[in-house]
Design a protein around this motif. Structure first.
Motif, PDB file in Angstrom:
ATOM      1  N   LEU A  18       0.822  -1.214   0.000  1.00  0.00           N
ATOM      2  CA  LEU A  18       0.000   0.000   0.000  1.00  0.00           C
ATOM      3  C   LEU A  18       0.852   1.258   0.000  1.00  0.00           C
ATOM      4  CD1 LEU A  18      -2.954  -0.931   2.387  1.00  0.00           C
ATOM      5  CD2 LEU A  18      -3.048  -0.558  -0.090  1.00  0.00           C
ATOM      6  N   ALA A  19       1.982   1.214   0.691  1.00  0.00           N
ATOM      7  CA  ALA A  19       2.899   2.360   0.663  1.00  0.00           C
ATOM      8  C   ALA A  19       3.353   2.619  -0.770  1.00  0.00           C
ATOM      9  CB  ALA A  19       4.100   2.109   1.571  1.00  0.00           C
ATOM     10  N   GLY A  20       3.695   1.554  -1.479  1.00  0.00           N
ATOM     11  CA  GLY A  20       4.111   1.696  -2.870  1.00  0.00           C
ATOM     12  C   GLY A  20       2.992   2.168  -3.776  1.00  0.00           C
ATOM     13  N   ALA A  21       1.815   1.602  -3.582  1.00  0.00           N
ATOM     14  CA  ALA A  21       0.675   1.963  -4.428  1.00  0.00           C
ATOM     15  C   ALA A  21       0.255   3.413  -4.201  1.00  0.00           C
ATOM     16  CB  ALA A  21      -0.493   1.021  -4.155  1.00  0.00           C
ATOM     17  N   LEU A  22       0.230   3.839  -2.953  1.00  0.00           N
ATOM     18  CA  LEU A  22      -0.152   5.220  -2.651  1.00  0.00           C
ATOM     19  C   LEU A  22       0.894   6.201  -3.186  1.00  0.00           C
ATOM     20  CD1 LEU A  22      -2.174   7.131  -1.348  1.00  0.00           C
ATOM     21  CD2 LEU A  22      -0.977   6.802   0.830  1.00  0.00           C
ATOM     22  N   SER A  23       2.157   5.835  -3.062  1.00  0.00           N
ATOM     23  CA  SER A  23       3.216   6.675  -3.619  1.00  0.00           C
ATOM     24  C   SER A  23       3.065   6.813  -5.128  1.00  0.00           C
ATOM     25  CB  SER A  23       4.584   6.084  -3.285  1.00  0.00           C
ATOM     26  OG  SER A  23       5.600   6.834  -3.885  1.00  0.00           O
ATOM     27  N   ALA A  24       2.789   5.706  -5.791  1.00  0.00           N
ATOM     28  CA  ALA A  24       2.594   5.743  -7.249  1.00  0.00           C
ATOM     29  C   ALA A  24       1.389   6.610  -7.608  1.00  0.00           C
ATOM     30  CB  ALA A  24       2.425   4.330  -7.797  1.00  0.00           C
ATOM     31  N   LEU A  25       0.334   6.477  -6.846  1.00  0.00           N
ATOM     32  CA  LEU A  25      -0.869   7.272  -7.095  1.00  0.00           C
ATOM     33  C   LEU A  25      -0.588   8.772  -6.935  1.00  0.00           C
ATOM     34  CD1 LEU A  25      -3.975   7.197  -7.592  1.00  0.00           C
ATOM     35  CD2 LEU A  25      -4.230   7.186  -5.107  1.00  0.00           C
ATOM     36  N   LEU A  26       0.148   9.119  -5.894  1.00  0.00           N
ATOM     37  CA  LEU A  26       0.455  10.530  -5.637  1.00  0.00           C
ATOM     38  C   LEU A  26       1.540  11.078  -6.564  1.00  0.00           C
ATOM     39  CD1 LEU A  26       0.360  10.523  -1.732  1.00  0.00           C
ATOM     40  CD2 LEU A  26      -1.381  11.396  -3.315  1.00  0.00           C
ATOM     41  N   SER A  27       2.210  10.194  -7.285  1.00  0.00           N
ATOM     42  CA  SER A  27       3.277  10.620  -8.199  1.00  0.00           C
ATOM     43  C   SER A  27       2.739  11.206  -9.489  1.00  0.00           C
ATOM     44  CB  SER A  27       4.190   9.436  -8.527  1.00  0.00           C
ATOM     45  OG  SER A  27       4.853   9.035  -7.365  1.00  0.00           O
ATOM     46  N   ILE A  96       7.357  10.625  -5.624  1.00  0.00           N
ATOM     47  CA  ILE A  96       6.657  11.908  -5.635  1.00  0.00           C
ATOM     48  C   ILE A  96       7.633  13.031  -5.989  1.00  0.00           C
ATOM     49  CG2 ILE A  96       5.346  13.545  -4.218  1.00  0.00           C
ATOM     50  CD1 ILE A  96       4.390  10.980  -2.622  1.00  0.00           C
ATOM     51  N   ILE A  97       8.818  12.991  -5.389  1.00  0.00           N
ATOM     52  CA  ILE A  97       9.847  14.002  -5.698  1.00  0.00           C
ATOM     53  C   ILE A  97      10.223  13.933  -7.178  1.00  0.00           C
ATOM     54  CG2 ILE A  97      12.270  14.635  -5.315  1.00  0.00           C
ATOM     55  CD1 ILE A  97      11.840  13.638  -2.372  1.00  0.00           C
ATOM     56  N   PHE A  98      10.462  12.715  -7.658  1.00  0.00           N
ATOM     57  CA  PHE A  98      10.948  12.558  -9.031  1.00  0.00           C
ATOM     58  C   PHE A  98       9.859  12.819 -10.071  1.00  0.00           C
ATOM     59  CE2 PHE A  98      12.163  10.095 -12.799  1.00  0.00           C
ATOM     60  CZ  PHE A  98      13.454  10.564 -13.003  1.00  0.00           C
ATOM     61  N   PHE A  99       8.703  12.165  -9.925  1.00  0.00           N
ATOM     62  CA  PHE A  99       7.681  12.230 -10.966  1.00  0.00           C
ATOM     63  C   PHE A  99       6.703  13.393 -10.798  1.00  0.00           C
ATOM     64  CE2 PHE A  99       8.903   7.701 -11.146  1.00  0.00           C
ATOM     65  CZ  PHE A  99       9.311   7.664 -12.466  1.00  0.00           C
ATOM     66  N   ARG A 100       6.182  13.623  -9.619  1.00  0.00           N
ATOM     67  CA  ARG A 100       5.196  14.694  -9.420  1.00  0.00           C
ATOM     68  C   ARG A 100       5.864  16.064  -9.502  1.00  0.00           C
ATOM     69  NH1 ARG A 100      -0.083  15.829  -9.155  1.00  0.00           N
ATOM     70  NH2 ARG A 100      -0.476  13.732  -8.427  1.00  0.00           N
ATOM     71  N   PHE A 101       6.967  16.225  -8.752  1.00  0.00           N
ATOM     72  CA  PHE A 101       7.619  17.530  -8.696  1.00  0.00           C
ATOM     73  C   PHE A 101       8.736  17.677  -9.726  1.00  0.00           C
ATOM     74  CE2 PHE A 101       5.908  17.025  -4.306  1.00  0.00           C
ATOM     75  CZ  PHE A 101       4.943  18.014  -4.409  1.00  0.00           C
ATOM     76  N   ARG A 102       9.101  16.584 -10.361  1.00  0.00           N
ATOM     77  CA  ARG A 102      10.119  16.580 -11.428  1.00  0.00           C
ATOM     78  C   ARG A 102      11.407  17.255 -10.975  1.00  0.00           C
ATOM     79  NH1 ARG A 102       6.690  16.749 -17.008  1.00  0.00           N
ATOM     80  NH2 ARG A 102       5.165  15.228 -16.323  1.00  0.00           N
ATOM     81  N   LEU A 103      11.926  16.750  -9.872  1.00  0.00           N
ATOM     82  CA  LEU A 103      13.162  17.265  -9.279  1.00  0.00           C
ATOM     83  C   LEU A 103      14.214  16.151  -9.264  1.00  0.00           C
ATOM     84  CD1 LEU A 103      11.537  19.162  -6.258  1.00  0.00           C
ATOM     85  CD2 LEU A 103      12.509  20.188  -8.335  1.00  0.00           C
TER      86      LEU A 103
END
Length: 157
Positions: A18-27, A96-103
């Motif tokens: 679930l930690a992985g799935a939620l991270s992917a969802l928020l990404s 989230i840092i890499f994909f959502r915020f593109r940092l």
């Protein structure tokens, strides 16, 4: 031989997954970003990541279950639990840092931190359960490669 506590094992694996799935969802939409960036050589195709991470999260959950259910080393278990939670938390934010915020620079630094945390976790787990430590070796190997990928993306873009 110890009796397997199937419900607790299932919950340990479920928490990690679930930690992985939620991270992917928020990404967010990671496939478009992955397609837009210059990738380092040996970058795997996008379909590899969800398959690999599902396996790695399952191994994390199984290893945590083995550690939590050992009857000895309460001080070692406390350290092991803290390291497990720390690495899972850093793992959670990496996507989230890499994909959502593109940092990619911060993501590369985060990947280095994660690699260190997982190495420390494996050492800590080994004091309690050798099989639990070994279950995380594929994770450590993948993270070593992930550091290369994240650093490569940072330098190439």
């Amino acid at each position: 031989m110890k009796k397997i506590k199937w419900t607790e094992l299932f919950i340990s694996v479920l928490i990690a997954e679930l930690a992985g799935a939620l991270s992917a969802l928020l990404s967010g939409d990671f496939s478009s970003f992955y397609a837009e960036i210059i990738l380092p050589s040996f970058s795997p195709p996008p379909f590899v990541f969800p398959v690999l991470w599902t396996i790695l999260y399952a191994l994390m959950g199984i290893s945590a279950h083995l550690v939590w259910n050992e009857k000895f080393c309460p001080a070692s278990k406390s350290t092991a639990k803290k390291l497990y939670i720390a690495q899972l938390s850093v793992n959670f934010v990496w996507s989230i840092i890499f994909f959502r915020f593109r940092l990619p620079g911060i993501a590369a630094l985060t990947a280095f931190l994660l690699l260190g945390l997982v190495a420390a976790m494996i050492v800590s787990f080994r004091k309690i359960s050798i099989p639990a430590a070994w279950l995380n070796v594929p994770y450590l190997l993948w993270l070593t490669f992930a550091v290369y990928l994240a650093s490569g993306v940072f330098f190439l873009n």
